[in-house]
Write an enzyme that holds these catalytic residues in place. Structure first.
Site, mmCIF file in Angstrom:
data_model
loop_
_atom_site.group_PDB
_atom_site.id
_atom_site.type_symbol
_atom_site.label_atom_id
_atom_site.label_comp_id
_atom_site.label_asym_id
_atom_site.label_seq_id
_atom_site.Cartn_x
_atom_site.Cartn_y
_atom_site.Cartn_z
ATOM 1 N N LYS B 97 0.884 -1.168 0.000
ATOM 2 C CA LYS B 97 0.000 0.000 0.000
ATOM 3 C C LYS B 97 0.917 1.211 0.000
ATOM 4 O O LYS B 97 1.592 1.501 0.987
ATOM 5 C CB LYS B 97 -0.914 0.026 1.225
ATOM 6 C CG LYS B 97 -1.695 1.340 1.306
ATOM 7 C CD LYS B 97 -2.538 1.497 2.550
ATOM 8 C CE LYS B 97 -3.001 2.950 2.681
ATOM 9 N NZ LYS B 97 -3.843 3.184 3.852
ATOM 10 N N GLY B 158 -8.034 9.332 9.202
ATOM 11 C CA GLY B 158 -8.387 9.450 10.611
ATOM 12 C C GLY B 158 -9.393 10.537 10.934
ATOM 13 O O GLY B 158 -9.752 10.725 12.094
ATOM 14 N N ALA B 184 -9.547 5.747 3.514
ATOM 15 C CA ALA B 184 -9.385 6.900 4.421
ATOM 16 C C ALA B 184 -10.631 7.777 4.500
ATOM 17 O O ALA B 184 -11.282 8.052 3.495
ATOM 18 C CB ALA B 184 -8.202 7.769 4.041
ATOM 19 N N GLY B 185 -10.922 8.174 5.714
ATOM 20 C CA GLY B 185 -11.998 9.130 5.952
ATOM 21 C C GLY B 185 -13.290 8.514 6.447
ATOM 22 O O GLY B 185 -14.194 9.232 6.884
ATOM 23 N N ALA B 206 -9.426 1.914 9.066
ATOM 24 C CA ALA B 206 -8.775 1.469 10.296
ATOM 25 C C ALA B 206 -9.367 2.215 11.488
ATOM 26 O O ALA B 206 -10.069 1.643 12.326
ATOM 27 C CB ALA B 206 -7.267 1.686 10.227
#
Lengths: 66, 255
Positions: B97, B158, B184-185, B206
């Site tokens: 990644k 995040g 993301a987000g 995550a």
């Protein structure tokens, strides 16, 4: 001689190898990779690769992230 | 019909890719990973910490999850390429990644360095999954240099702000011939469902799980959201209308 291991200066015996330096940092070499002065040293070459005075060694492993 | 995710010839039954960052403990992480049903999980490469407790790789091995190393924390193509090569050596995988960020405050990708690193890594035989901005042009360029997927952000890493530009994500999906992974987000389950409804092939998240009050519960929510969004996409949603359309017949009304 003095080398930099993971950013910290450290005294190691002359004629140390990459394998010896890795053993200073971690007991288990599984999942570990080494860069010597920004070049990857393959695991099979650790024992035969000498380190020189002022070398920079990075010993990395996988951690939680991303 | 088997609806599997296929990236670079490998197939995955789950369309949820999990990150491992931010979990309060290794046990909480393991519970969350199990609840998420993920089959592909990111890790970061960092200096060995002799005092570290528990092995992340052991947990992933126990769960039977494929490891996807990232290049988080790299600011230049050179740093990212070296980190990817170290990950390949440490983890015996040529998947990466690819993250090349521009600054610590936004963690937004640096498009110039990203494209440079992607090209170098593809040439070196890596399967490259780049974390990119939601720019359709950059996504196309990344695909053209040989990336195995494109992974546009919904919003900054995040932040939990969801998908700020759904239109751009749709444009990326429309043109892509490699899988599109919304990365993301994501803040909560509806964000993940929306990503799939927009046509993304998978979602990578995550923080939304690992920093939730109950990570395992949120992991289960994300699993269902990704599945629901995927089914809705395949089913084909109804067009939006300005006015009502009765679902009960007008004929036969009494009186």
């Amino acid at each position: 001689m003095k080398i930099i291991i993971n950013g910290a200066p450290r005294e190691v015996p002359d004629s140390s190898t990459v394998a010896a330096v890795v053993a200073l940092v971690t007991e288990s070499a599984a999942g570990v990779a080494v860069a010597l002065n920004d070049e990857v040293v393959r695991r099979g070459d650790w024992a035969s690769t000498p380190v020189q005075n002022a070398d920079r060694i990075e010993v990395l492993t996988a951690v939680q992230g991303g | 019909m088997d609806d599997v995710l296929s990236i670079a010839g490998e197939t995955f039954g789950s369309r949820l890719i999990m990150g491992t960052g931010g979990a309060p403990s290794m046990r909480a992480l393991e519970e969350a990973l199990t609840a998420s049903g993920t089959e592909l999980t990111t890790v970061a490469m960092r200096r060995v910490d002799p005092s570290a407790q528990g092995s992340l790789l052991d947990v992933l091995r126990t769960c039977g999850i494929k490891v996807l190393p990232n290049t988080a924390g790299c600011f230049t193509a050179g740093e990212a390429v070296l980190t990817a090569k170290l990950a390949r050596e440490a983890l015996q995988t040529n998947w990466v990644k690819l993250e090349v960020i521009a600054d610590e405050r936004t963690l937004l990708p640096d498009p110039i360095e990203l494209l440079d690193a992607a090209e170098q890594l593809v040439d070196a035989g890596f399967t490259v999954l780049p974390y990119t901005s939601d720019d359709p042009v950059l996504a196309r360029r990344l695909e053209q240099v040989g990336c195995a997927a494109v992974m546009p952000l919904g919003s900054p890493i995040g932040s939990g702000l969801g998908i700020r530009n759904p239109h751009n994500i749709e444009l990326i999906v429309e043109q892509a011939t490699v899988p599109v992974v919304l990365d993301a987000g994501i803040g909560t389950a509806s964000d993940a469902a929306l990503a799939m409804e927009l046509g993304c092939d998978a979602v990578l998240l995550a923080t939304a799980v690992t920093r939730a009050q109950s990570p395992a519960l949120m992991a289960a929510a994300m699993r269902h959201a990704v599945e629901a969004g995927r089914l809705a996409r395949l089913a084909g949603r109804i067009p939006k209308r300005r006015y009502a359309q009765a679902s009960s017949p007008w004929e036969g009304i009494s009186g």
